[in-house]
Design a protein around this motif. Structure first.
Motif, PDB file in Angstrom:
ATOM      1  N   GLY A  60      31.334  39.525  39.960  1.00 32.74           N
ATOM      2  CA  GLY A  60      32.284  40.062  38.994  1.00 32.74           C
ATOM      3  C   GLY A  60      31.879  41.434  38.493  1.00 32.74           C
ATOM      4  O   GLY A  60      32.719  42.317  38.310  1.00 32.74           O
ATOM      5  N   ALA A  61      30.571  41.632  38.288  1.00 35.86           N
ATOM      6  CA  ALA A  61      30.085  42.921  37.811  1.00 35.86           C
ATOM      7  C   ALA A  61      30.294  44.006  38.867  1.00 35.86           C
ATOM      8  O   ALA A  61      30.776  45.104  38.563  1.00 35.86           O
ATOM      9  CB  ALA A  61      28.602  42.816  37.457  1.00 35.86           C
ATOM     10  N   VAL A  62      29.947  43.699  40.119  1.00 42.57           N
ATOM     11  CA  VAL A  62      30.117  44.672  41.201  1.00 42.57           C
ATOM     12  C   VAL A  62      31.597  45.001  41.399  1.00 42.57           C
ATOM     13  O   VAL A  62      31.972  46.167  41.588  1.00 42.57           O
ATOM     14  CB  VAL A  62      29.497  44.139  42.512  1.00 42.57           C
ATOM     15  CG1 VAL A  62      29.923  44.996  43.706  1.00 42.57           C
ATOM     16  CG2 VAL A  62      27.981  44.114  42.399  1.00 42.57           C
ATOM     17  N   LYS A  63      32.445  43.986  41.332  1.00 45.12           N
ATOM     18  CA  LYS A  63      33.897  44.212  41.465  1.00 45.12           C
ATOM     19  C   LYS A  63      34.388  45.141  40.361  1.00 45.12           C
ATOM     20  O   LYS A  63      35.103  46.124  40.615  1.00 45.12           O
ATOM     21  CB  LYS A  63      34.642  42.884  41.408  1.00 45.12           C
ATOM     22  CG  LYS A  63      36.158  43.034  41.439  1.00 45.12           C
ATOM     23  CD  LYS A  63      36.860  41.683  41.309  1.00 45.12           C
ATOM     24  CE  LYS A  63      38.371  41.867  41.278  1.00 45.12           C
ATOM     25  NZ  LYS A  63      39.083  40.564  41.137  1.00 45.12           N
ATOM     26  N   GLY A  64      34.027  44.840  39.117  1.00 44.85           N
ATOM     27  CA  GLY A  64      34.491  45.639  37.993  1.00 44.85           C
ATOM     28  C   GLY A  64      34.013  47.074  38.064  1.00 44.85           C
ATOM     29  O   GLY A  64      34.769  48.019  37.800  1.00 44.85           O
ATOM     30  N   ILE A  65      32.759  47.257  38.466  1.00 50.96           N
ATOM     31  CA  ILE A  65      32.203  48.606  38.531  1.00 50.96           C
ATOM     32  C   ILE A  65      32.784  49.378  39.710  1.00 50.96           C
ATOM     33  O   ILE A  65      33.058  50.575  39.612  1.00 50.96           O
ATOM     34  CB  ILE A  65      30.665  48.540  38.600  1.00 50.96           C
ATOM     35  CG1 ILE A  65      30.129  47.988  37.269  1.00 50.96           C
ATOM     36  CG2 ILE A  65      30.071  49.914  38.886  1.00 50.96           C
ATOM     37  CD1 ILE A  65      28.672  47.627  37.287  1.00 50.96           C
ATOM     38  N   ALA A  66      32.998  48.698  40.843  1.00 51.67           N
ATOM     39  CA  ALA A  66      33.610  49.362  42.002  1.00 51.67           C
ATOM     40  C   ALA A  66      35.017  49.833  41.663  1.00 51.67           C
ATOM     41  O   ALA A  66      35.400  50.970  41.963  1.00 51.67           O
ATOM     42  CB  ALA A  66      33.632  48.416  43.201  1.00 51.67           C
ATOM     43  N   PHE A  67      35.795  48.965  40.996  1.00 46.42           N
ATOM     44  CA  PHE A  67      37.144  49.365  40.594  1.00 46.42           C
ATOM     45  C   PHE A  67      37.077  50.494  39.574  1.00 46.42           C
ATOM     46  O   PHE A  67      37.902  51.422  39.600  1.00 46.42           O
ATOM     47  CB  PHE A  67      37.895  48.169  40.009  1.00 46.42           C
ATOM     48  CG  PHE A  67      38.602  47.332  41.022  1.00 46.42           C
ATOM     49  CD1 PHE A  67      39.985  47.338  41.127  1.00 46.42           C
ATOM     50  CD2 PHE A  67      37.895  46.534  41.901  1.00 46.42           C
ATOM     51  CE1 PHE A  67      40.639  46.574  42.071  1.00 46.42           C
ATOM     52  CE2 PHE A  67      38.530  45.768  42.853  1.00 46.42           C
ATOM     53  CZ  PHE A  67      39.920  45.792  42.941  1.00 46.42           C
ATOM     54  N   GLY A  68      36.112  50.420  38.671  1.00 40.36           N
ATOM     55  CA  GLY A  68      35.963  51.476  37.685  1.00 40.36           C
ATOM     56  C   GLY A  68      35.650  52.811  38.329  1.00 40.36           C
ATOM     57  O   GLY A  68      36.163  53.852  37.915  1.00 40.36           O
ATOM     58  N   ALA A  69      34.787  52.793  39.368  1.00 38.75           N
ATOM     59  CA  ALA A  69      34.453  54.020  40.085  1.00 38.75           C
ATOM     60  C   ALA A  69      35.677  54.589  40.782  1.00 38.75           C
ATOM     61  O   ALA A  69      35.934  55.795  40.755  1.00 38.75           O
ATOM     62  CB  ALA A  69      33.341  53.754  41.097  1.00 38.75           C
TER      63      ALA A  69
END
Length: 270
Positions: A60-69
């Motif tokens: 979930g953290a990687v998904k959120g940060i990837a989308f944020g990037a």
């Protein structure tokens, strides 16, 4: 085109095709793990040795940060939204840009293009005008106007992605209704009300309503309209090629996200 991402998406599609030929529980498990782009990214970032070892929290953290990037969110706002330490978010950001070089390069290049041309285009050649970037140096250097610059920069990245998703969604919805009409045009019981209707749609999801007697044909029409049929239409009308075939996920049944409106408290009991 981003080979470092497309190869991971393609693996998931290959598993789906294998499942269609010979369904098995093992292939379902493989798809939920090996076909999950966010688990694959976590391994790519060096945060796990295999997709099977990726926890839901890290995924979930990687998904959120990837989308944020991708959408240009600041690391501080992401850290607050994900309730994670800022240094952890900063580390994943660095991994994203160092490991997914093609994707990262596109994100930076599209911003530079917008600043010099004042527009961006999607794969279907739809433009999003960003005339405010004619003053990008002033906006960037003036603290009072920096928020405007940041917003325009986010749109530079976001518009070709969400805009394309929205256009493909509308094209797919139209194709679904045309196909439904064609399939049922000689059946008098469906003349007044089509057995498959589009109810709601945003850039990355659609809600549809199908008659019980039409569920199986509806599934086939929906998948065709949003994947292969959509690709063919994009190629025919806009000359767009897809490096990876389109794919969708489908949920069948009541929409639990909406129950709070007509059954307050129901979700708290499930």
């Amino acid at each position: 085109k981003c080979p470092d991402l497309s190869s991971a998406f393609q693996k998931g599609l290959d598993i789906i095709r294998a499942f269609r030929k010979k369904p098995s529980a093992d292939l379902v498990k493989r798809f939920t793990i090996e076909g999950d782009i966010h688990r694959v990214n976590t391994v790519t970032f060096g945060m796990a040795t295999s997709p099977e070892l990726v926890t839901d929290d890290i995924r979930g953290a990687v998904k959120g940060i990837a989308f944020g990037a991708v959408y240009g969110r600041s690391m501080k706002s992401l850290a607050a939204a994900l309730k994670m330490p800022l240094e952890v978010v900063e580390n994943i950001f660095k991994l994203f840009f160092s490991k997914l070089r093609n994707a990262a390069k596109w994100l930076l290049d599209i911003e530079k293009f917008a600043q010099s041309h004042q527009f961006v285009s999607s794969g279907l050649h739809r433009r999003r005008n960003l005339f405010g970037l004619m003053l990008f140096k002033t906006l960037k250097e003036n603290k009072a106007l920096r928020g405007v610059f940041n917003a325009l920069s986010r749109r530079s990245r976001n518009s070709p992605i969400q805009g394309l998703g929205s256009d493909l969604g509308f094209a797919g919805a139209r194709l679904i209704e045309k196909t439904t009409w064609w399939v049922t045009k000689d059946d008098p019981k469906w003349r007044k009300n089509l057995p498959l209707l589009n109810c709601n749609m945003v850039h990355d999801s659609s809600e549809m309503e199908a008659k019980y007697a039409f569920i199986l044909p509806a599934i086939e029409i929906i998948e065709y309209g949003l994947t292969l049929g959509n690709q063919r239409k994009a190629k025919e009308l806009h000359g767009m090629d897809f490096s990876v075939d389109l794919a969708i996920e489908m949920e069948i049944g009541p929409n639990l996200a909406m129950t709070q409106k007509w059954a307050p408290g129901f979700r708290d009991k499930t």
